[in-house]
Design an enzyme around this catalytic site. Structure first.
Site, short mmCIF file in Angstrom:
data_model
loop_
_atom_site.label_atom_id
_atom_site.label_comp_id
_atom_site.label_asym_id
_atom_site.label_seq_id
_atom_site.Cartn_x
_atom_site.Cartn_y
_atom_site.Cartn_z
CG ASP A 34 -2.06 0.95 1.14
OD1 ASP A 34 -2.30 1.49 0.03
OD2 ASP A 34 -2.72 1.18 2.15
CG HIS A 51 0.38 2.12 -9.29
ND1 HIS A 51 0.06 1.73 -8.01
CD2 HIS A 51 -0.69 2.84 -9.72
CE1 HIS A 51 -1.14 2.18 -7.68
NE2 HIS A 51 -1.61 2.86 -8.70
CG LEU A 145 9.79 -16.86 -3.03
CD1 LEU A 145 9.73 -16.78 -1.50
CD2 LEU A 145 10.07 -15.47 -3.60
C1 FPP Z 1 -1.81 0.24 -3.34
O1 FPP Z 1 -1.35 1.56 -3.45
C2 FPP Z 1 -1.27 -0.56 -4.41
C3 FPP Z 1 -2.02 -1.11 -5.43
C4 FPP Z 1 -3.46 -0.93 -5.56
C5 FPP Z 1 -1.41 -1.89 -6.47
C6 FPP Z 1 -0.17 -2.63 -6.12
C7 FPP Z 1 0.61 -2.76 -7.33
C8 FPP Z 1 1.94 -2.70 -7.45
C9 FPP Z 1 2.89 -2.61 -6.33
C10 FPP Z 1 2.55 -2.74 -8.77
C11 FPP Z 1 2.01 -3.76 -9.66
C12 FPP Z 1 2.55 -5.11 -9.41
C13 FPP Z 1 2.27 -6.10 -10.24
C14 FPP Z 1 2.82 -7.47 -10.08
C15 FPP Z 1 1.35 -5.83 -11.33
P1 FPP Z 1 -2.45 2.71 -3.60
O2 FPP Z 1 -2.51 3.07 -5.03
O3 FPP Z 1 -3.73 2.28 -2.99
O4 FPP Z 1 -1.77 3.83 -2.77
P2 FPP Z 1 -2.53 4.99 -1.95
O5 FPP Z 1 -3.32 4.31 -0.87
O6 FPP Z 1 -1.40 5.79 -1.44
O7 FPP Z 1 -3.40 5.71 -2.95
#
Ligand code: FPP
Length: 260
Positions: A34, A51, A145
């Site tokens: 997150d 991201h 892993l």
């Molecule tokens: C949460 O941050 C993260 C996500 C919704 C996506 C997680 C994705 C990645 C780390 C990259 C993609 C990985 C792959 C394997 C495709 P948020 O956007 O909710 O952050 P915020 O709460 O600060 O808005």
């Protein structure tokens, strides 16, 4: 915009102990990655940049997890609820998954990583469905892993899918309703052969599970770190494991089983 401390300052709770590499690592670590959006906003960048940097953090984390001796690493990469984000962001997240598999699969395979995918496949673009199958097929004999990618995943949806299949088995006479136990339910989940997570880490300071592994987390230790996901690194992972090692796991009994 709140700025999270750096990963090297990621210790989170009063039980935090220094990471001790001589102790066995938790077998299964699951991560809610997150804070990508906040990381980007804090730097005046578009959310997608958070991201993208999140994928780099993921690469570091996979390497560190394998090196530390973790057997299963589950990552929450796209939730059933993430479809409600703006279409452009959903498109970017789908693109990142495509690129991650296309660019990193060979390297993961070479490192002995086995890729598994949990979540709903229906409703995904055909090429994404094919890439997920390709990643699982190519790496299925690997002994290193196990990387479990939770994609289009929601725990309530997973439990509902299991309930549907259990109901079908009962209706077809393959299963007695009276014989259904928690183990039966576990055996109908998306990856029934994997152990439950010992440790669930959530970055960015939020303290909730957000529909992640609700069934499997019954006795997981939860560690919440203030670091945003793009800044996550080996030091942050070790800090979380140090805190885990300081916990007493009793699984509802009286005898402490110190975090392995
Ligand atoms: C949460 O941050 C993260 C996500 C919704 C996506 C997680 C994705 C990645 C780390 C990259 C993609 C990985 C792959 C394997 C495709 P948020 O956007 O909710 O952050 P915020 O709460 O600060 O808005």
């Amino acid at each position: 915009m709140s700025e999270a401390p750096s990963a090297s300052n990621a210790k989170s709770g009063s039980n935090a102990a220094a990471f001790d590499a001589s102790r066995p690592a938790p077998r299964h670590v699951a991560i809610i990655m997150d804070g990508n959006g906040r990381w980007a906003a804090g730097r005046g960048m578009p959310r997608v940049e958070g991201h993208r940097r999140g994928v780099e953090a993921l690469r570091r984390t996979i390497r560190a997890a394998a090196d530390i001796g973790i057997k299963v690493l589950t990552i929450f990469s796209f939730s059933s609820e993430n479809w409600s984000r703006p279409a452009a962001e959903v498109g970017e997240l789908m693109g990142l998954l495509r690129r991650f598999i296309r660019n990193d699969l060979a390297e993961l395979h070479k490192s002995g990583v086995r890729v598994r995918v949990i979540g709903e496949r229906e409703g995904l673009a055909d090429d994404i469905g094919r890439l997920l199958i390709e990643a699982e097929e190519l790496t299925k004999a690997n002994q290193g892993l196990t990387l479990v990618v939770a994609f289009n995943y929601g725990a309530r949806q997973e439990i509902a899918r299991a309930a549907r299949r259990i109901a079908e088995a009962v209706a077809e006479g393959r299963l007695e309703a009276a014989a259904i136990t928690p183990d039966t339910v576990s055996s109908y989940l998306d990856a029934p052969d994997l152990p439950d997570p010992d440790l669930i880490i959530r970055t960015s300071g939020e303290q909730r599970l957000s529909n992640f592994l609700l069934w499997q987390s019954a006795y997981s230790e939860l560690v919440f770190l203030p670091v945003h996901w793009p800044d996550f690194d080996r030091a942050a992972l070790e800090a979380a494991i140090g805190e885990y090692h300081g916990r007493e796991r009793r699984f509802g009994g009286l005898v402490a089983k110190t975090g392995s």
